[in-house]
Write an enzyme that holds these catalytic residues in place. Structure first.
Site, short mmCIF file in Angstrom:
data_model
loop_
_atom_site.label_atom_id
_atom_site.label_comp_id
_atom_site.label_asym_id
_atom_site.label_seq_id
_atom_site.Cartn_x
_atom_site.Cartn_y
_atom_site.Cartn_z
N ASP A 122 39.36 19.88 26.17
CA ASP A 122 39.30 19.31 27.51
C ASP A 122 37.92 18.73 27.81
O ASP A 122 36.94 19.01 27.11
CB ASP A 122 39.65 20.42 28.53
CG ASP A 122 40.33 19.88 29.78
OD1 ASP A 122 40.18 18.68 30.07
OD2 ASP A 122 41.01 20.67 30.48
N ASP A 150 47.34 15.45 34.74
CA ASP A 150 47.50 16.76 35.37
C ASP A 150 48.65 16.73 36.37
O ASP A 150 49.11 17.77 36.84
CB ASP A 150 46.22 17.15 36.13
CG ASP A 150 45.25 17.91 35.23
OD1 ASP A 150 45.58 18.14 34.05
OD2 ASP A 150 44.16 18.26 35.71
C1 GLA Z 1 41.91 20.36 33.38
C2 GLA Z 1 43.10 20.06 32.54
C3 GLA Z 1 44.23 21.01 32.88
C4 GLA Z 1 43.77 22.42 32.64
C5 GLA Z 1 42.51 22.70 33.44
C6 GLA Z 1 41.93 24.04 33.08
O1 GLA Z 1 42.15 20.08 34.73
O2 GLA Z 1 43.50 18.73 32.69
O3 GLA Z 1 45.37 20.73 32.11
O4 GLA Z 1 43.55 22.63 31.28
O5 GLA Z 1 41.51 21.71 33.21
O6 GLA Z 1 40.81 24.33 33.81
#
Ligand code: GLA
Length: 732
Positions: free
Chosen positions: A468, A538
């Site tokens: 990420d 997301d």
């Molecule tokens: C980001 C990612 C999510 C998740 C969060 C975790 O927002 O896009 O899918 O993994 O971080 O903190």
């Protein structure tokens, strides 16, 4: 297109009289359907002459005669006779800001990727070499171009002021520009408008998540409003994960595209002996509309760009929306057991598992401390990989290795490792404490490498990593770079990231790695060679995902688009949609789930089990097949529809979704593509809400001719809000 007889005749004449000094040759690179032609003239320049339907050497004289070619310099340089936009501008050590490039060498070779034309230019006065590359990727319709610049001087830096990868001419006419913009939770929103006169710019300067605001992929139609399966279209995409800029200049009856790394705040000093390579600009043309461009990019993506583009992807459950930071051994074990019972294949533990001194209970602490939070996971990662084994599924894990929180052991030990200014307070991001590590520092590169290396050497059972990146570049400043190289940070960050990823992939070629950046912030081709897929958004609301996935599909294949079924009401939009709609949308990409299975109803579980089994059946068609967009959600025709077909057109999958619902709205007939008119297909409902009551189309047999030219009537299937369908078509 410019009339060019004189220049062409001159070339011929000089060639005929054996004046080697000015010999000129036109090189043609060809794919199955298209050709790109460049004329290189020794001791002078090179011109981009053609990019369109396939031609042969014998066609050239007629094309020159009739003016069916461009005369566009392959590298317009600043300072002498180029008055408009330039692709390359430098400042020599003595302050001279002009370039005078003369063609010194030309070479057409081929390697395992395909044909490669290399043109070498030298400045007439200064010791500076520029090499320009044109590539065709074999077995695909994709061509690419880039340059590299070498300072051959013994002393004195050359300052690079502008350093684009590509200068591509296109015919001005009834052009439309299709581009993709968005932000968190709304990635890849399609924007399609008449290409205006003047300059249109597609650019992003976020630093790290450069596909959020504007995606680097774009299309330009050459013959009017773009259509999906007919019409001439150009498609281009810069393969760079950092800041980029594409200028589309429509002046005076011509179009010229100039695309490359965004040079703003990025002055680069080329030391004596140093070479600067620009990223590739990938492109194609098609007379099968936007769909033709997309299919060409999808195929190239799978063959040449994604990690393991030919490998089928596991169906996974990600823990994030199910439990957020509330990760522990029991819950992970329960989620694995429940998912395995549904037929799932891989479990991914998301954020929340790490931090010894500062356990990661929220987003305010612990990034950088990649050891398990012992209270939550007393058995360590071994406890989880063993649980996965017990349930007969694979195990994956979330990391965000380019980052730290100021509340972390890493930051306490190495406050100098984060991007910062020495004399200003530190701006902190997510959770009020997130900062970005200075990847230009070799010690930080080792740290990032070690995050992955330690996890994978200690736990070789880890099959999948979600990588990420939840920040852009803040506190623009590096304690590692000298003061005259601070302006190179944007570029050096990405090159350093590539170095680390090379080290990781050298040692761990097999592990699946997902590229996530708060969703689709890095959904571009720049980093995909090291990654298998990206987290599309997301926003897991199936309704909005139809739009997001539609936009993304213009350049990125379904196999790269992670698409997860989540809870209803949706956590991002609060929308409530049935489990069938959620699955039918997720099944059009790389299917996964992002939910606490324990909270699902018995009916939802029963449905999920059947849908997962069906996806296994159609997985090769969705993940490796050709995609056709049939009815656009943007056209507000009450439904959206897309389909996939395998290479020999014996199997296809159709998805359709009811997007708007008003009583006076008709559901249009859906005309299929990518199927054989001479075959007869049997229809199978893949995801009936009630297995005893499948779609009325289930079991019917229809000829390819009818499917293509008359279409399928989905009126009764999509007769209510949030209805959807997923049908398999199998040739008899
Ligand atoms: C980001 C990612 C999510 C998740 C969060 C975790 O927002 O896009 O899918 O993994 O971080 O903190």
């Amino acid at each position: 297109m410019k009339k060019t007889h004189l220049t062409f005749l001159l070339c011929l004449l000089l060639t005929a009289t054996g004046m080697k000094a000015q010999e000129s040759k036109t090189y043609i690179l060809s794919s199955g359907k298209n050709s790109l032609a460049v004329t290189a003239k020794d001791n002078e320049s090179a011109h981009f002459q053609y990019f369109g339907p396939k031609i042969q050497e014998k066609d050239l004289p007629g094309m020159f005669e009739t003016g069916a070619v461009y005369w566009s310099k392959t590298i317009p340089v600043f300072g002498i006779d180029n008055y408009g936009e330039n692709a390359l501008a430098v400042e020599m050590p003595d302050g001279n800001m002009s370039l005078d490039l003369k063609l010194a060498d030309r070479n057409l070779t081929s390697d395992d990727k395909g044909e490669l034309l290399v043109l070498t230019f030298k400045d007439a006065v200064y010791p500076l070499t520029v090499k320009q590359y044109f590539r065709h990727y074999k077995d695909t319709e994709i061509f690419s171009t880039w340059i590299d610049i070498t300072n051959n001087a013994k002393k004195g830096d050359v300052k690079l002021l502008n350093f684009a990868s590509a200068t591509i001419p296109l015919p001005r006419g009834d052009n439309y520009l299709t581009q993709f913009h968005g932000g968190w939770g709304s990635e890849s929103w399609m924007n399609e408008e008449v290409l205006p006169n003047g300059q249109s710019v597609i650019a992003d300067k976020a630093g790290l998540r450069n596909a959020f605001g504007s995606n680097p992929g774009f299309m330009i139609s050459l013959d009017g409003k773009p259509r999906e399966n007919s019409g001439e279209v150009f498609g281009g995409n810069l393969i760079w994960s950092g800041n980029y800029k594409t200028k589309i200049n429509a002046y005076n009856g011509d179009i010229k595209i100039i695309s490359g790394i965004n040079e703003e705040e990025s002055l680069y000093r080329l030391k004596p002996g140093e070479t600067f390579q620009t990223p590739e600009f990938a492109m194609t043309v098609s007379n099968e509309g936007k769909g033709g461009i997309s299919r060409a990019f999808h195929k190239w993506g799978r063959k040449h760009r994604l990690a393991h583009g030919d490998r089928s992807r596991d169906i996974l459950l990600n823990s994030w929306e199910g439990v957020y930071f509330k990760v522990n051994q029991e819950t992970m074990d329960q989620m694995m057991a429940d998912f395995a019972a549904l037929g799932g294949e891989l479990f991914v533990m998301d954020d929340g598992w790490f931090g010894d001194k500062y356990p990661r209970d929220n987003d305010k602490t612990s990034l950088g401390d990649w050891t398990v939070a012992k209270k939550k996971l007393p058995l360590g990662i071994k406890g989880l990989t063993e649980a996965a084994k017990k349930h007969g599924i694979k195990f994956g894990i979330w990391i965000e290795p380019e980052m730290a929180n100021t509340k972390s052991e890493l930051y306490e030990k190495h406050p100098d490792w984060v991007l910062q200014h020495t004399n200003r307070p530190l701006q902190q991001g997510r959770g009020g404490t997130q900062v970005v590590l200075d990847l230009t520092n070799p010690k930080v590169q080792d740290h990032v490498f070690n995050v992955v290396d330690n996890l994978l050497t200690e736990n070789p059972e880890i099959a999948y990593i979600k990588w990420d990146c939840n920040s852009d570049i803040m506190n623009y400043g590096s304690l590692n770079l000298p003061k005259d190289r601070q302006s190179e940070l944007y570029i050096r960050y990405h090159r350093s990231l590539q170095n680390v990823l090379d080290r990781i992939r050298d040692k761990y070629p097999d592990v699946t790695i997902q590229l996530c950046a708060s969703g689709g912030g890095r959904a571009d081709y720049g980093l995909l060679p090291w990654f298998d897929e990206f987290w599309t958004s997301d926003n897991t609301d199936a309704y909005q995902r139809v739009f997001i996935q539609w936009g993304n599909s213009h350049f990125y294949p379904a196999i790269a688009q992670a698409s997860h079924v989540s809870a209803s009401p949706n956590h991002q939009t609060r929308r409530e949609v049935p489990i069938k709609f959620r699955f039918d949308v997720a099944m059009s990409g790389r299917l996964g789930m992002e939910i606490q299975p324990k909270n699902m109803t018995a009916e939802e579980k029963e449905f999920s089990k059947r849908a997962i089994a069906s996806y296994k059946e159609i997985r090769p068609i969705v993940q490796q097949g050709e995609q056709y967009r049939l009815v656009s959600p943007y056209e507000k025709k009450s439904i959206a529809s897309l389909m996939y077909a395998n290479d020999d057109k014996t199997k296809a999958v159709l998805f359709a979704y009811r997007m708007d619902y008003l009583n006076n709205q008709n559901v249009p007939m859906v005309k299929l593509q990518g199927i054989d008119e001479n075959k007869v297909y049997k229809i199978k409902d893949l995801t009936p809400a009630d297995p005893k009551k499948p779609s009325p189309l289930d079991g019917m047999t229809v000829s390819g001719k009818v499917l293509k030219n008359v279409g399928l009537n989905l009126g009764s299937t999509l007769s209510r809000p949030w209805t959807s369908t997923a049908l398999e078509l199998i040739a008899e």
